[in-house]
Scaffold this motif. Structure first.
Motif, short mmCIF file in Angstrom:
data_model
loop_
_atom_site.label_atom_id
_atom_site.label_comp_id
_atom_site.label_asym_id
_atom_site.label_seq_id
_atom_site.Cartn_x
_atom_site.Cartn_y
_atom_site.Cartn_z
N CYS A 172 8.76 69.36 9.44
CA CYS A 172 10.06 68.49 9.64
C CYS A 172 10.21 68.18 11.02
O CYS A 172 10.20 69.00 11.76
N CYS A 178 14.01 69.61 12.31
CA CYS A 178 14.11 70.87 12.58
C CYS A 178 12.94 71.67 12.91
O CYS A 178 13.20 72.96 13.15
N CYS A 201 12.12 68.34 3.62
CA CYS A 201 12.48 69.65 4.37
C CYS A 201 13.54 70.64 3.74
O CYS A 201 14.72 70.25 3.39
N CYS A 256 16.33 71.86 6.14
CA CYS A 256 17.69 71.16 6.46
C CYS A 256 17.89 69.66 5.80
O CYS A 256 18.73 68.93 5.74
#
Ligand SMILES: [Zn+2]
Length: 314
Positions: free
Chosen positions: A150, A153, A168, A171
């Protein structure tokens, strides 16, 4: 109203690569897990296989088979990613990214051919209507291979929607496959056009100027900026002609004719080894491989060739 569209072609030139695709992408089926599972299990389903960015195809000693049945494809090696490409003549088409470790073993097999995508396109090794699906497969699988984490994050992301999205779990950010727009333009001033040669091009090889479109730019602005940056030529009107997906790894070439307003070329030596004006007669001889100095140009599968042809015919 119709008159407005009279000069717009209905379809791309037949010998332009990676266009006029035969597949119905059936995007509404991508999130239907039961449908996807049944399609993948169907006996007539076909798989395009790619390993280390190189298409893997069947070979019987005389002819290439561009795709495999699912059981055949699963024998090629571990599957890193599988994506749904679409439907054609009632058949489902998927693409597999075969784990890179299998590459040498696949190359050694007499019943397979591993051929780079440029060579496939330039030599017309597969049906033109399937070349678009090969380009799609290469771009999409390359995106998965390069976007495992991702970008918001840093946690590992997961492919969903039959390979047309990554999500993801940490998050919740959704990531979509990239297409990078590139403007490619032929600047024309009366009876001459501007072409250049990148430092990486073979000697005597000339093509349209090109460059990536930047955030916040329109196509026209990118054409004007790139032409000025690379060759010092100011451009006025810009006319869009034709686009071409270019799966190296995921560009979209946006072909434009540009009206050159100035004459004096000032070359950016970082970008170009040479740039010069060419008459129609010169461009015609380059396309026919009869130029007195042996100049050459991109092949018919590339959009630059067709823009040069358009100029000659104008
Ligand atoms: Zn995340």
């Amino acid at each position: 109203m119709l008159k407005l569209f009279d000069t717009v072609p209905l379809a791309a030139p037949v010998d332009l690569g990676f266009v006029n695709g035969a597949l119905d992408r059936a995007a509404l089926r991508r999130d239907d897990a039961a449908w996807q599972s049944a399609a993948y299990r169907a006996a007539d389903t076909r798989v395009i296989a790619i390993c280390q960015d190189v298409p893997v195809m069947g070979w019987n000693g005389t002819a290439i088979t561009p795709h495999f049945t699912v059981p055949q494809a699963l024998e090629l090696g571990a599957v890193d990613d599988a994506v749904f490409l679409g439907l054609h003549s009632g058949r489902s088409y998927f693409a597999h990214h075969v784990a890179p470790e299998a590459f040498e073993a696949l190359q050694a097999r007499a019943d397979l051919k591993l051929i780079g995508m440029r060579s496939i396109a330039m030599q017309g090794l597969i049906d033109p209507s399937m070349l678009s699906a090969f380009g799609t497969a290469k771009s999409l699988l390359s995106w998965h291979a390069r976007h495992r984490f991702c970008s918001a994050c840093g946690q590992p992301s997961v492919a969903t929607s039959a390979g047309w999205k990554r999500v993801c779990p940490a998050c919740g950010t959704e990531h979509f496959p990239r297409t990078d727009p590139v403007v490619i333009m032929l600047a024309v001033r009366g009876d001459v056009c501007l072409m250049g040669r990148g430092p990486q091009f073979p000697e005597g090889f000339y093509s349209c100027l090109a460059g990536f479109l930047e955030p916040g730019e329109t196509i026209e602005e990118a054409v004007r900026r790139e032409t000025f940056e690379e060759a010092g030529i100011r451009v006025g009107r810009v006319k869009y002609i034709q686009a071409q997906p270019w799966p190296f790894p995921s560009s979209l070439m946006i072909g434009c004719i540009a009206e050159a307003l100035t004459q004096d070329i000032q070359i950016d030596r970082q970008e170009l080894a040479d740039a010069r004006w060419f008459t129609k007669q010169e461009v015609a001889s380059i396309l026919q491989n009869t130029h007195a100095e042996g100049f050459s140009a991109p092949p018919r599968m590339a959009i630059a060739h067709h823009m040069m042809e358009l100029f000659v015919q104008s």
